[in-house]
Design an enzyme around this catalytic site. Sequence first.
Site, PDB file in Angstrom:
ATOM      1  N   ASP A   8      20.308 -13.622-104.059  1.00  0.00           N
ATOM      2  CA  ASP A   8      21.125 -12.715-104.844  1.00  0.00           C
ATOM      3  C   ASP A   8      20.960 -13.083-106.319  1.00  0.00           C
ATOM      4  OD1 ASP A   8      23.364 -10.797-105.299  1.00  0.00           O
ATOM      5  OD2 ASP A   8      24.372 -12.632-105.950  1.00  0.00           O
ATOM      6  N   THR A  12      24.892 -15.275-108.777  1.00  0.00           N
ATOM      7  CA  THR A  12      24.285 -16.420-108.077  1.00  0.00           C
ATOM      8  C   THR A  12      23.277 -17.123-108.982  1.00  0.00           C
ATOM      9  OG1 THR A  12      24.562 -15.323-105.939  1.00  0.00           O
ATOM     10  CG2 THR A  12      22.972 -17.127-106.046  1.00  0.00           C
ATOM     11  N   ARG A  39      33.758  -7.221-113.642  1.00  0.00           N
ATOM     12  CA  ARG A  39      32.903  -7.574-112.503  1.00  0.00           C
ATOM     13  C   ARG A  39      33.498  -7.056-111.185  1.00  0.00           C
ATOM     14  NH1 ARG A  39      28.184  -8.496-109.854  1.00  0.00           N
ATOM     15  NH2 ARG A  39      28.264 -10.340-108.523  1.00  0.00           N
ATOM     16  N   SER A 116      18.469  -7.885-104.893  1.00  0.00           N
ATOM     17  CA  SER A 116      19.589  -7.509-105.747  1.00  0.00           C
ATOM     18  C   SER A 116      20.006  -6.051-105.611  1.00  0.00           C
ATOM     19  CB  SER A 116      19.200  -7.768-107.207  1.00  0.00           C
ATOM     20  OG  SER A 116      20.217  -7.387-108.102  1.00  0.00           O
ATOM     21  N   ASN A 117      21.273  -5.808-105.963  1.00  0.00           N
ATOM     22  CA  ASN A 117      21.756  -4.441-106.134  1.00  0.00           C
ATOM     23  C   ASN A 117      21.133  -3.770-107.347  1.00  0.00           C
ATOM     24  OD1 ASN A 117      23.553  -4.246-103.946  1.00  0.00           O
ATOM     25  ND2 ASN A 117      25.287  -5.039-105.108  1.00  0.00           N
ATOM     26  N   LYS A 149      24.465  -3.732-101.151  1.00  0.00           N
ATOM     27  CA  LYS A 149      24.983  -4.738-100.251  1.00  0.00           C
ATOM     28  C   LYS A 149      26.486  -4.512-100.072  1.00  0.00           C
ATOM     29  CE  LYS A 149      21.882  -8.254-102.200  1.00  0.00           C
ATOM     30  NZ  LYS A 149      21.889  -9.543-102.931  1.00  0.00           N
ATOM     31  N   SER A 173      23.482 -16.795-101.815  1.00  0.00           N
ATOM     32  CA  SER A 173      24.382 -15.988-102.636  1.00  0.00           C
ATOM     33  C   SER A 173      25.680 -16.715-102.924  1.00  0.00           C
ATOM     34  CB  SER A 173      24.687 -14.656-101.936  1.00  0.00           C
ATOM     35  OG  SER A 173      25.562 -13.857-102.717  1.00  0.00           O
ATOM     36  N   ASN A 175      28.263 -14.745-103.521  1.00  0.00           N
ATOM     37  CA  ASN A 175      29.197 -13.685-103.181  1.00  0.00           C
ATOM     38  C   ASN A 175      29.496 -13.689-101.686  1.00  0.00           C
ATOM     39  OD1 ASN A 175      29.328 -12.345-105.846  1.00  0.00           O
ATOM     40  ND2 ASN A 175      27.154 -12.004-105.486  1.00  0.00           N
ATOM     41  N   PHE A 177      30.948 -11.613 -99.734  1.00  0.00           N
ATOM     42  CA  PHE A 177      30.647 -10.350 -99.045  1.00  0.00           C
ATOM     43  C   PHE A 177      29.168 -10.245 -98.705  1.00  0.00           C
ATOM     44  CE2 PHE A 177      29.712  -9.093-103.429  1.00  0.00           C
ATOM     45  CZ  PHE A 177      28.567  -8.311-103.277  1.00  0.00           C
ATOM     46  N   ASP A 178      28.322 -10.785 -99.552  1.00  0.00           N
ATOM     47  CA  ASP A 178      26.879 -10.746 -99.341  1.00  0.00           C
ATOM     48  C   ASP A 178      26.478 -11.721 -98.237  1.00  0.00           C
ATOM     49  OD1 ASP A 178      24.216 -10.067 -99.760  1.00  0.00           O
ATOM     50  OD2 ASP A 178      24.043 -11.147-101.660  1.00  0.00           O
TER      51      ASP A 178
END
Length: 223
Positions: A8, A12, A39, A116-117, A149, A173, A175, A177-178
Amino acid sequence: MAVTLAFDVYGTLIDTHGLVAMLKGMVGDRAAEFSRTWRERQLEYAFRRALMQNYVPFSVCTAQALDHTCTLYKTPLRPDQRTALLDAYRTLPAFPDVADGLARLRAAGFRLYAFSNGTKAAVRTLLDAAGIADLFLGVISTDDVRSFKPDPAVYSHFLGAAGATDAETWLVSSNPFDVIGALSAGWRAAWVRRSSEALFDPWGLAPTVTVTDLRDLAAAIAP
């Protein structure tokens, strides 16, 4: 085949709060709080758009989240300030451990990809600005499947694009959620806990490993 690591990027490798000093000149003492809300809204907008299947590039989520945060905090920005912030977001700084941590992983024989997003162009700009682009085999973006993601489709897309399998692929990551999204897709996942205050979601899934510094990751996931 060598183990593949999908990194990520935002939060990250790259510090999404790297504009706090810049924000202080615009919104004053609430800069850190403003940055956190920006964010949070950015991610929320990505989640909602993925669920609605109403895709826009991540940069649009970022800009709309900024506008929302300005309204929420009653701190309107001048057009030139808004432009300056969004321009600076394209070259956010990397965390201090990133370059050395990635170099150690590459030297250990891992296959490194940025995942990545953000669009490929946006991510390449970030990685170039941080001086770490050459450490990756490539950039794989959720933009390719017009989602974000943790949509299962984006993890499946990564495997095809990287020529990897879920059994030999790790997500890295900060995150939760990721991390949970990757675990749900059958991957292993390393959570980079960048703050002692960071909490992992109590969903009955735990990271395969947890590190606080990327320089420790090679040892943590070594077979």
